[in-house]
Scaffold this motif. Structure first.
Motif, mmCIF file in Angstrom:
data_model
loop_
_atom_site.group_PDB
_atom_site.id
_atom_site.type_symbol
_atom_site.label_atom_id
_atom_site.label_comp_id
_atom_site.label_asym_id
_atom_site.label_seq_id
_atom_site.Cartn_x
_atom_site.Cartn_y
_atom_site.Cartn_z
ATOM 1 N N ILE A 16 0.810 -1.257 -0.075
ATOM 2 C CA ILE A 16 -0.363 0.098 -0.457
ATOM 3 C C ILE A 16 0.651 1.272 -0.173
ATOM 4 C CG2 ILE A 16 -1.264 1.472 1.131
ATOM 5 C CD1 ILE A 16 -2.977 -0.750 0.223
ATOM 6 N N THR A 205 -15.933 1.414 -2.103
ATOM 7 C CA THR A 205 -16.214 0.870 -0.994
ATOM 8 C C THR A 205 -17.033 1.438 -0.271
ATOM 9 O OG1 THR A 205 -16.656 4.146 -0.550
ATOM 10 C CG2 THR A 205 -13.931 3.509 -0.515
ATOM 11 N N GLN A 244 -13.985 -1.970 0.468
ATOM 12 C CA GLN A 244 -12.971 -1.241 -0.305
ATOM 13 C C GLN A 244 -11.670 -2.083 -0.241
ATOM 14 O OE1 GLN A 244 -12.324 2.495 1.486
ATOM 15 N NE2 GLN A 244 -10.074 2.374 1.146
ATOM 16 N N LEU A 248 -9.447 -3.701 -2.795
ATOM 17 C CA LEU A 248 -7.542 -3.534 -3.025
ATOM 18 C C LEU A 248 -7.578 -4.802 -2.370
ATOM 19 C CD1 LEU A 248 -7.449 -0.528 -0.459
ATOM 20 C CD2 LEU A 248 -6.389 -1.016 -2.830
ATOM 21 N N THR A 262 -2.591 4.211 -3.189
ATOM 22 C CA THR A 262 -3.635 5.037 -1.930
ATOM 23 C C THR A 262 -3.470 6.602 -1.773
ATOM 24 O OG1 THR A 262 -3.921 4.422 -1.081
ATOM 25 C CG2 THR A 262 -5.048 2.752 -1.580
ATOM 26 N N GLN A 269 -9.385 7.468 6.502
ATOM 27 C CA GLN A 269 -9.248 6.929 5.446
ATOM 28 C C GLN A 269 -8.002 6.510 4.864
ATOM 29 O OE1 GLN A 269 -9.760 10.517 2.350
ATOM 30 N NE2 GLN A 269 -11.389 10.587 2.504
ATOM 31 N N ASN A 273 -6.987 2.024 4.325
ATOM 32 C CA ASN A 273 -6.157 1.950 3.280
ATOM 33 C C ASN A 273 -5.829 0.371 3.771
ATOM 34 O OD1 ASN A 273 -7.627 3.335 1.037
ATOM 35 N ND2 ASN A 273 -6.332 5.140 1.670
#
Length: 304
Positions: A16, A205, A244, A248, A262, A269, A273
């Motif tokens: 990520i 999401t 989400q 992902l 992201t 947020q 992620n």
């Protein structure tokens, strides 16, 4: 957080990453987001000179002061802007790219970039000259590696065959599976994908209802998009994760993807992620359900 090798480089990037385009115009707020990302295992940060016309690089530079060795920093160039230019214009020439990189380093207040990316490109560019610029920057030690940010098949093929790029940044999500056609090309040349837009501007999401517009998304009509995302939400609930996280994880499970970049403008947020990295790889059955639910089109333009 899991780290993956970026192409043939010796860079290992967090699966990520943080897309810095989402940062605000407040240095202190941005520093908080970036520091929290680092503390939670993110080491890949992607910016560009065009973002906020230089301010984005400046704010990233301020935030990583004292933490340079904790991050792998990527920026992009090729879009010329400044005095006498209305907006910006494309300029992939050798002289401009080398000047743009120098200015990026000044704004970031660093000596080198880990990854410098061509921010676009067409098949009509002076590609040999552009490659020469990147190679000279590597030799000069101001960049460690280079890549391109492009969705154009003919451009990607040209750089894959003629240059030493290590990565290709492409928009890639369940709602935009067009890059999957080119996975075999990436494998052939030992290239990694940096996936941008992996949750499609928030559509992938649990908050998708608020994000849908009458325009739909790519080749999904508004009605088709709504129906598809409702099914995604149901599938995610059945597997005890958010839409989400499921979206992902699908991207992260692709071996060609080294990192999914992201955006995050708030701590919540960012955390959501990052939590996707804690989700176990999807089962073959669940992956097949997602592939059946979402279209797999190909790029129709910019092909040889």
């Amino acid at each position: 957080m899991k780290q993956n090798k970026l192409g043939t480089s010796d860079l290992f990037v967090s699966e990520i990453g943080l897309g810095c385009m989402s940062l605000s115009d407040d240095h202190l707020h941005n520093e908080k987001i970036i520091h929290e990302a680092i503390d939670r295992g993110v080491n890949f940060f992607d910016t560009a000179d065009l973002y906020q016309l230089g301010f984005n690089e400046e704010t990233v530079g301020k935030a990583i002061k004292g933490k340079r060795h904790d991050v792998i920093l990527a920026s992009k160039g090729g879009n010329e802007w400044g005095e006498g230019i209305d907006g910006w214009r494309w300029n992939p020439t050798k002289n401009y790219l080398k000047e743009a990189l120098k200015n990026s380093l000044l704004r970031l207040d660093i000596d080198y970039l880990d990854l410098y990316q061509l921010h676009g490109g067409t098949i009509d560019d002076p590609i040999d000259e552009t490659i020469e610029a990147f190679e000279e920057l590597v030799q000069e030690g101001t960049i460690r590696y280079y890549g391109i940010s492009s969705i154009r098949p003919n451009v990607i093929k040209e750089y894959a065959e003629k240059s030493n790029i290590v990565s290709v940044m492409m928009q890639y999500s369940l709602l935009d599976r067009r890059p999957e056609e080119w996975f075999s090309l990436l494998d052939k040349h030992g290239l990694s994908m940096i996936a941008r837009g992996p949750v499609s501007k928030g559509l992938l999401t649990n908050d998708f209802e608020r994000k849908i517009t009458e325009k739909g998304f790519l080749d999904y009509s508004e009605a088709e998009l709504r129906a598809t995302l409702e099914k995604l939400n149901t599938l995610a609930d059945a597997n005890t994760m958010s839409s989400q996280q499921l979206s992902l994880r699908y991207i992260l499970d692709q071996p060609q993807v080294s990192t999914a970049v992201t955006g995050a403008s708030t701590s919540s947020q960012l955390i959501e992620n990052i939590q996707s990295s804690n989700v176990s790889p999807l089962s073959i059955e669940l992956t097949k359900k997602l592939e059946a639910l979402f279209k797999a089109p190909v790029y129709e333009n910019h092909r040889n």
